[in-house]
Design an enzyme around this catalytic site. Structure first.
Site, PDB file in Angstrom:
ATOM      1  N   ASN A   1      10.046 -11.892 -33.673  1.00 53.98           N
ATOM      2  CA  ASN A   1       9.203 -13.186 -33.397  1.00 53.98           C
ATOM      3  C   ASN A   1       8.229 -13.415 -34.671  1.00 53.98           C
ATOM      4  O   ASN A   1       7.288 -14.205 -34.296  1.00 53.98           O
ATOM      5  CB  ASN A   1       8.452 -13.054 -32.075  1.00 53.98           C
TER       6      ASN A   1
ATOM      7  N   TYR B   1       0.507  -0.097 -31.489  1.00 54.23           N
ATOM      8  CA  TYR B   1       1.349  -0.378 -30.490  1.00 54.23           C
ATOM      9  C   TYR B   1       1.148   0.688 -29.104  1.00 54.23           C
ATOM     10  O   TYR B   1       2.052   0.656 -28.538  1.00 54.23           O
ATOM     11  CB  TYR B   1       2.728  -0.603 -30.894  1.00 54.23           C
TER      12      TYR B   1
ATOM     13  N   LYS C   1       5.214 -10.583 -40.032  1.00 54.26           N
ATOM     14  CA  LYS C   1       6.186  -9.451 -39.694  1.00 54.26           C
ATOM     15  C   LYS C   1       7.307  -9.286 -40.989  1.00 54.26           C
ATOM     16  O   LYS C   1       7.614 -10.219 -41.460  1.00 54.26           O
ATOM     17  CB  LYS C   1       6.754  -9.305 -38.314  1.00 54.26           C
TER      18      LYS C   1
ATOM     19  N   HIS D   1       2.406 -11.400 -35.641  1.00 55.07           N
ATOM     20  CA  HIS D   1       1.607 -10.718 -34.673  1.00 55.07           C
ATOM     21  C   HIS D   1       0.485 -11.415 -34.505  1.00 55.07           C
ATOM     22  O   HIS D   1      -0.168 -11.492 -35.819  1.00 55.07           O
ATOM     23  CB  HIS D   1       1.491  -9.253 -34.688  1.00 55.07           C
TER      24      HIS D   1
HETATM   25  P1  CMP Z   1       3.782  -8.461 -30.659  1.00 57.10           P
HETATM   26  O1  CMP Z   1       2.888  -9.456 -30.538  1.00 57.10           O
HETATM   27  O2  CMP Z   1       3.849  -7.799 -32.205  1.00 57.10           O
HETATM   28  O3  CMP Z   1       3.611  -7.265 -29.646  1.00 57.10           O
HETATM   29  C1  CMP Z   1       4.615  -6.635 -29.124  1.00 57.10           C
HETATM   30  C2  CMP Z   1       5.808  -6.820 -29.870  1.00 57.10           C
HETATM   31  O4  CMP Z   1       7.060  -5.890 -29.131  1.00 57.10           O
HETATM   32  C3  CMP Z   1       6.112  -8.154 -29.619  1.00 57.10           C
HETATM   33  O5  CMP Z   1       5.398  -8.997 -30.370  1.00 57.10           O
HETATM   34  C4  CMP Z   1       7.584  -8.418 -29.771  1.00 57.10           C
HETATM   35  O6  CMP Z   1       7.924  -8.509 -30.952  1.00 57.10           O
HETATM   36  C5  CMP Z   1       8.042  -6.716 -29.208  1.00 57.10           C
HETATM   37  N1  CMP Z   1       8.903  -6.987 -28.224  1.00 57.10           N
HETATM   38  C6  CMP Z   1      10.171  -6.542 -28.063  1.00 57.10           C
HETATM   39  N2  CMP Z   1      10.539  -6.834 -26.402  1.00 57.10           N
HETATM   40  C7  CMP Z   1       9.550  -7.008 -25.869  1.00 57.10           C
HETATM   41  C8  CMP Z   1       9.262  -7.429 -24.701  1.00 57.10           C
HETATM   42  N3  CMP Z   1      10.346  -7.509 -23.657  1.00 57.10           N
HETATM   43  N4  CMP Z   1       8.033  -7.644 -24.149  1.00 57.10           N
HETATM   44  C9  CMP Z   1       6.988  -7.749 -25.077  1.00 57.10           C
HETATM   45  N5  CMP Z   1       7.223  -7.529 -26.371  1.00 57.10           N
HETATM   46  C10 CMP Z   1       8.391  -7.208 -26.870  1.00 57.10           C
END
Ligand code: CMP
Length: 149
Positions: free
Chosen positions: A112, A49, A9, A115
């Site tokens: 984070n 998403y 990311k 992905h």
């Molecule tokens: P990702 O695996 O990219 O899928 C959705 C993304 O939304 C997740 O990683 C996080 O970076 C972001 N995100 C932010 N807040 C939340 C949350 N409360 N629950 C899940 N995903 C979140």
């Protein structure tokens, strides 16, 4: 043999952690079948998403993912989806054990670092958003025979 979609990311790219992150997947035994640097178009991020549309973090996630360049990867290997997810750790870095990418390098759920597709069907759908078939290469590495029985 399975393929998965991984994205380093914008925070991973900006924090100069691209090599550190890819190294962990490679060392695990996953093979790079496709890789590119790109800035994700809004339309692609919205499709990616779509299942989160309406959730409180949806807009922020789409804005963040399109804000700066990312590295998209197709990784290949036995149970690649599960192997990559174990290497990444839990979505929330605070719940990710030490030794995982997020547990070692992250502290916030919205930053984070990486992905990964959550199941094989999702991987097929997500790979099609970022790669054409001819951008994905199947090949054998010298080390592959040492990674399986
Ligand atoms: P990702 O695996 O990219 O899928 C959705 C993304 O939304 C997740 O990683 C996080 O970076 C972001 N995100 C932010 N807040 C939340 C949350 N409360 N629950 C899940 N995903 C979140």
């Amino acid at each position: 043999m399975e393929r998965t979609l991984i994205i380093v990311k914008p925070d991973g790219v900006q924090r100069a952690l691209v090599g550190e992150i890819i190294k962990r997947f490679e060392a695990r035994g996953l093979r790079i079948a496709g890789m590119k640097l790109m800035q994700i178009p809004r339309e692609t991020a919205e499709k990616h998403y779509a299942e989160h549309k309406g959730k409180p973090f949806y807009e922020g996630t789409v804005a963040f993912m399109t804000s700066a360049p990312v590295i998209v990867l197709c990784l290949e290997g036995p149970d690649a989806v599960a192997a990559a997810r174990a290497t990444m750790g839990a979505t929330n870095p605070l719940n990710a054990p030490a030794g995982t990418i997020r547990g070692d390098l992250g502290i916030n759920i919205s930053r984070n670092l990486v992905h990964g597709a959550d199941k094989p069907e999702t991987a097929v759908r997500e790979l099609a958003l970022y790669f054409t078939e001819d951008e994905l290469l199947s090949y054998e590495r010298a080390a592959d025979k040492w990674l399986k029985e």
